[in-house]
Design an enzyme around this catalytic site. Structure first.
Site, mmCIF file in Angstrom:
data_model
loop_
_atom_site.group_PDB
_atom_site.id
_atom_site.type_symbol
_atom_site.label_atom_id
_atom_site.label_comp_id
_atom_site.label_asym_id
_atom_site.label_seq_id
_atom_site.Cartn_x
_atom_site.Cartn_y
_atom_site.Cartn_z
ATOM 1 N N GLU A 1 -12.734 -2.534 12.227
ATOM 2 C CA GLU A 1 -12.570 -1.628 11.085
ATOM 3 C C GLU A 1 -13.680 -1.776 10.044
ATOM 4 O OE1 GLU A 1 -8.794 -2.042 9.116
ATOM 5 O OE2 GLU A 1 -9.416 -0.815 7.412
ATOM 6 N N GLU B 1 0.819 -1.205 0.000
ATOM 7 C CA GLU B 1 0.000 0.000 0.000
ATOM 8 C C GLU B 1 0.857 1.261 0.000
ATOM 9 O OE1 GLU B 1 -2.572 -0.830 3.410
ATOM 10 O OE2 GLU B 1 -4.040 -1.663 2.026
ATOM 11 N N ASP C 1 -8.852 -8.588 3.528
ATOM 12 C CA ASP C 1 -8.584 -7.588 4.560
ATOM 13 C C ASP C 1 -9.694 -7.538 5.599
ATOM 14 O OD1 ASP C 1 -7.299 -5.551 5.880
ATOM 15 O OD2 ASP C 1 -7.904 -3.972 4.511
#
Ligand SMILES: *[C@@H]1O[C@H](CO)[C@@H](O)[C@H](O)[C@H]1NC(C)=O
Ligand SMILES: *[C@@H]1O[C@H](CO)[C@@H](O)[C@H](O)[C@H]1NC(C)=O
Ligand SMILES: *[C@@H]1O[C@H](CO)[C@@H](O)[C@H](O)[C@H]1NC(C)=O
Ligand SMILES: *[C@@H]1O[C@H](CO)[C@@H](O)[C@H](O)[C@H]1NC(C)=O
Ligand SMILES: *[C@@H]1O[C@H](CO)[C@@H](O)[C@H](O)[C@H]1NC(C)=O
Ligand SMILES: *[C@@H]1O[C@H](CO)[C@@H](O)[C@H](O)[C@H]1NC(C)=O
Ligand SMILES: *[C@@H]1O[C@H](CO)[C@@H](O)[C@H](O)[C@H]1NC(C)=O
Ligand SMILES: *[C@@H]1O[C@H](CO)[C@@H](O)[C@H](O)[C@H]1NC(C)=O
Ligand SMILES: *[C@@H]1O[C@H](CO)[C@@H](O)[C@H](O)[C@H]1NC(C)=O
Ligand SMILES: *[C@@H]1O[C@H](CO)[C@@H](O)[C@H](O)[C@H]1NC(C)=O
Ligand SMILES: *[C@@H]1O[C@H](CO)[C@@H](O)[C@H](O)[C@H]1NC(C)=O
Ligand SMILES: *[C@@H]1O[C@H](CO)[C@@H](O)[C@H](O)[C@H]1NC(C)=O
Length: 848
Positions: free
Chosen positions: A407, A301, A379
């Site tokens: 998240e 990333e 993820d």
């Protein structure tokens, strides 16, 4: 007991903000009856302040005093063992008492706990183990459990860490509970009281390491002043046996870190880089002699890494391994490495990246490198298959990365008890070489006979007294530690220990919170994304509310490939990305075929028609509709279940959680409606049960008589009922929306869906015939009835009218007469133009 009642009760009341977590040591009724079952003296076999054994002695003294009102002396070193509790290491015991009659089989951090005989023995393999045994004994007696026990307990794996995603400026990536307890303004905070308290909480569940800064790291951590700061953090945590680790920024040597040499390269095999890291590592060990190690996110990333220099990821990991090796530290090297992809390539698949990158390197990592693997290949989604990487690097140490931070799972504003999800991965059998190969036995090191391995849990504790923002979400942190110690333990019994310790042992409290918690992950999966379609949230913005179209047409590779006829990723070998073939053959065969792929992973592995019939007998699209309605309906029951606990737990925590359950009940409907509308629009296939797009109780705001309000087309369209909302014409003048009611006379719940954007606190007044029935402000404080919650929601906010800002407030039991004028006056504030979506007049008990 009577004399002590007042101070004890005062201490208890003060703690009910959540700060004491599950270590409240709340007084038990009838405590005096147990005084004879408790020791009279505590012998702590290390007198050094700050040693874990000394800490254990203090903790035991405080706990016994607080729970039972019994005062025990703490003696250091040898003391008559009879009617005492002795805590120390096996070696310390033998030294003090000459010999030990038993010979418990202990491994690193393990303990022996015996309450048989006249002495309570709590003996660790090391000091940390002794402290863990002390916390275990306290957990038992705090639950009123005086069962006689004598057993050894060893951790399943040596690495049981948390990863804090705290930035040096004091913010927390995916933090929903205030700022960092570790950092502020680029440096380590001066007051580390909360850090010590956190270490105590972690020690009580067997966590032995904390990586204190974000994996998206910053080189300025390595300034000499910050290295000294790390020393202070380590000092604050050491009495609890918690070691610290740090995340490193790969290109630090060229980052011009104040106080460190500045190189022109960060090539991992360059001699100057090797000695730069050796030098910095030596400096850190001077400040933190027992540092646990490094965590490295490289070439992921946008982060720099060894690939920048055409070096392998193994060369990158070994750079740090060699610097740490003389000090006994380990490198946790993240497997979360992937490239941006093009969706027009049918064979491209982010889920393949980890195996593609790491499998060829198996055998090249140094012995003190541990590959840290997220539980699934993408993820932290609401459901993923186990990452195939666990099965593909048998010569490497591995750890599983779990996320206590919610998240993608409601950001601590939705109740989601995570251990059942984690267990689907930990108990998954990879069948490597056709041998039993449970993921938990791979990461513990047992399956492939590795010395290192274990658990990394991402945790977002912040300065809020609740630690992570929600009282009920703390069960996830508790269970994370318990499962890292023993992944075979049962999520329900872990949960119930936590309930008794956090609240009380009232059976209705235990049953209610157990039921809510166990229903919470299935409900969230059902109203976010079922059938293995991932959490259909906004992956480009907040990761919070619904926004399914963000998954596709991006380079991030979290695709659904949904079109008018078909949906799902084709991960087969025969026609797709080949991802199923990354699993060992016995597993690969199952995932390759629709017939043997479980329904809950169908769209993860296969591209199918909306009309494809599931094993359950309904079509894909109808199952989407059914499950989204079912999940949202379950979320409504969390509110009514929680309401039953009024008076059975303290008011402060009852009220806090009531607001959150009220918020979740409303936001679950936002999720449901957004997802079903989106796929209804895309597929054009009607809901057989006639629910989708049909809302008999709603008055759309855009259908009301508007003055000072204008219609507003919401984007994404599915985030608003009928795709439209209203906003005030200006951000300075109030608007009015009115409607003459045609419903029958009676009592209704009035539910208002509006939007709470960051950057303004609009306010609203709702009236019937000019008589106010409700007033509220859009300021992230959830509402119920007629009052505002004490705590802000804490999820990632949005500046738009969308699925993140969409929120509902309900005013119950309102008397309505046919012909009444319903009016809402909205007063804008800055960017927030008092947005309104719809009002539902719900006959009591009906959910629209
Ligand atoms: C007591 O604890 C101190 C500090 O952790 C340690 O240095 C010492 O070795 C311990 N003493 C014994 C007898 O184990
Ligand atoms: C008491 O603790 C022991 C040891 O942890 C456990 O086996 C037992 O189930 C507990 N009893 C109750 C009633 O919780
Ligand atoms: C340090 O922080 C603790 C906990 O937040 C607080 O109670 C205490 O007053 C602070 N101490 C100082 C000196 O500011
Ligand atoms: C590191 O922090 C500094 C501020 O202290 C900031 O300017 C810089 O951009 C950060 N670097 C990275 C890679 O985030
Ligand atoms: C480590 O780096 C510092 C700062 O550049 C320098 O002063 C020191 O001499 C170096 N130490 C060693 C052992 O190289
Ligand atoms: C460090 O090196 C970079 C480029 O390699 C340069 O831009 C910077 O000015 C240097 N900083 C110092 C303090 O030497
Ligand atoms: C890396 O390798 C590629 C292909 O072998 C080459 O084109 C490129 O120049 C190399 N990059 C560096 C920084 O050495
Ligand atoms: C096979 O792959 C193609 C794309 O290459 C896709 O269009 C087609 O739908 C797939 N067939 C099946 C049966 O999934
Ligand atoms: C999808 O439906 C079409 C048309 O009915 C059919 O030809 C095709 O085989 C179906 N594909 C799958 C993967 O079920
Ligand atoms: C409400 O108040 C307005 C303005 O004062 C008035 O014009 C209107 O007639 C009232 N409506 C009702 C139903 O009483
Ligand atoms: C608690 O958390 C919220 C949400 O992140 C934050 O806005 C607030 O400032 C925090 N309060 C404290 C005392 O840390
Ligand atoms: C009102 O909204 C405009 C544009 O939406 C914005 O530029 C302006 O700053 C806002 N006014 C206030 C007082 O925030």
């Amino acid at each position: 007991m009577r004399l002590l009642a007042i101070p004890l009760f005062a201490g208890l009341a003060a703690a009910e903000n959540g700060l004491a977590a599950w270590l409240r040591y709340a007084p038990l009724s009838g405590a005096q009856h147990f005084h004879n079952s408790l020791p009279s003296h505590i012998v702590a076999l290390n007198s050094t302040l700050g040693s874990p054994v000394y800490t254990a002695g203090q903790e035991l003294q405080n706990g016994i005093q607080s729970i039972y009102g019994k005062q025990c002396d703490v003696h250091q070193g040898h003391w008559d063992a009879a009617s005492s509790l002795v805590v120390g290491t096996i070696d310390q015991y033998k030294k003090a008492y000459g010999s030990l009659s038993i010979n418990p089989d202990l491994t690193g951090d393990g303990y022996w706990l015996s309450t048989e005989g006249s002495t309570v023995q709590i003996l660790g393999q090391n000091e940390r183990g002794a402290l863990y045994g002390a916390f275990q004994y306290l957990s038992m007696i705090a639950q009123g459990n005086f069962t006689r026990v004598a057993y050894a307990s060893n951790p399943d794996a040596p690495i049981r860490w948390t990863n804090e995603w705290d930035n040096l400026d004091g913010s927390i990536e995916r933090g929903f509970a205030g700022n960092s307890i570790f950092f502020a303004n680029g440096v380590v905070v001066s007051n580390l009281t909360r850090v010590s308290e956190y270490a105590r909480i972690l020690a009580s569940i067997g966590i032995n390491g904390v990586v204190v800064n974000n994996v998206n790291a910053n080189a300025s951590l390595l300034r000499p002043g910050n290295i000294q700061g790390l020393g202070r953090i380590a000092d604050a945590m050491r009495p609890y046996g918690v070691q610290i680790g740090v995340s490193l920024f790969f290109s630090s040597p060229t980052s011009a870190v104040q106080g460190q040499a500045n190189l022109t390269t960060f090539d991992p095999i360059d001699e100057s880089v090797v000695s730069w890291w050796a030098n910095v590592t030596d400096q850190i060990y001077e400040a933190v002699p027992d540092m646990a190690g490094y965590l490295v996110k490289a070439n992921s990333e946008g982060q720099p890494g060894p690939l920048t220099y055409n070096r392998t990821l193994a060369q990158g990991a070994n750079l740090f391994a060699k610097a740490l090796q003389p000090h006994g530290g380990v490198v946790m090297f993240r497997a979360f490495v992937y490239n941006q992809l093009n969706e027009s390539d049918w064979k491209a698949d982010r889920a393949n990246a980890a195996v593609d990158f790491f499998k060829p390197l198996d055998g090249e990592f140094d012995d003190n490198v541990v590959i840290q693997i997220k539980y699934g290949p993408i993820d932290f989604q609401v459901r993923e298959p186990a990452s195939p990487l666990f099965a593909n690097i048998p010569q490497s140490n591995t750890a599983i990365e779990l996320q206590v931070t919610q998240e993608y799972l409601g950001q601590q504003c939705h109740l989601v008890y995570l251990p059942p999800l984690w267990k689907t991965i930990l108990d998954f059998d990879m069948r490597v070489d056709n041998e039993p190969s449970l993921v938990r036995n791979i990461v513990s090191g047992q399956r492939f006979k590795k010395a290192l391995g274990g658990y990394a849990g991402v945790v977002n504790v912040g300065t809020n007294e609740t630690w992570i923002g929600s009282h009920l979400a703390m069960s996830n942190l508790y269970a994370y530690g318990r499962l890292a110690w023993d992944p075979t333990s049962d999520p329900t019994s872990i949960l119930q220990d936590w309930i008794r310790l956090t609240f009380n042992a009232d059976p209705s409290v235990i049953n209610t919170i157990t039921q809510m918690s166990l229903e919470s992950w299935p409900a969230y999966e059902n109203y976010s994304g079922n059938l293995g379609e991932q959490t259909l949230t906004d992956i480009l913005y907040t990761h919070f509310g619904p926004n399914p179209q963000t998954q596709d047409n991006t380079a991030w590779g979290q695709w659904t490939r949904a079109d008018h006829n078909m949906i799902g990723m084709d991960r087969t070998v025969s026609n797709g990305t080949g991802n199923s073939g990354q699993y060992p053959p016995a597993v690969a065969t199952d995932y390759e075929n629709i017939a043997t792929t479980p329904d809950n992973l169908l769209l993860w592995f296969h591209h199918v028609n909306y009309t494809t019939v599931l094993k359950s007998g309904v079509s894909v699209i109808q199952d989407f509709y059914n499950q989204h309605y079912a999940g949202a309906a379950t979320a409504q029951t969390f509110l009514s279940q929680w309401q039953l606990l009024q008076g059975k737990i303290d008011d402060e925590r009852f009220t806090d959680q009531l607001y959150r359950q009220s918020y979740q009940a409303g936001h679950a409907l936002v999720w449901r409606d957004a997802i079903v509308n989106f796929y209804h629009n895309l597929s054009g296939i009607a809901d057989k049960e006639g629910r989708v797009g049909n809302h008999p109780y709603r008055i759309e705001a855009e259908d009301m008589e508007l003055e000072g309000y204008v219609k507003y087309a919401v984007s994404p369209f599915e985030a608003a009922s009928n795709a439209m909302a209203i906003v005030t014409s200006t951000n300075t003048t109030a608007g009015t929306a009115s409607y003459t009611l045609t419903c029958g006379t009676g009592t209704y719940d009035l539910a208002v869906n509006y939007f709470d954007q960051i950057g303004g606190n609009a306010s609203y007044v709702m009236s019937l015939n000019n008589k106010t029935v409700g007033e509220w402000t859009a300021n992230f404080r959830p509402w119920i009835g007629n009052s505002e919650g004490p705590r802000v929601l804490g999820h990632t906010p949005s500046i738009y009218l969308d699925g993140h800002s969409a929120i509902r407030v309900t005013f119950g039991n309102v008397s309505v007469t046919k012909g009444d004028v319903l009016k809402i006056v909205g007063t804008p504030d800055r960017i927030e133009k008092a947005p309104l979506d719809y009002i539902s007049l719900l006959p009591v008990g009906v959910v629209d």
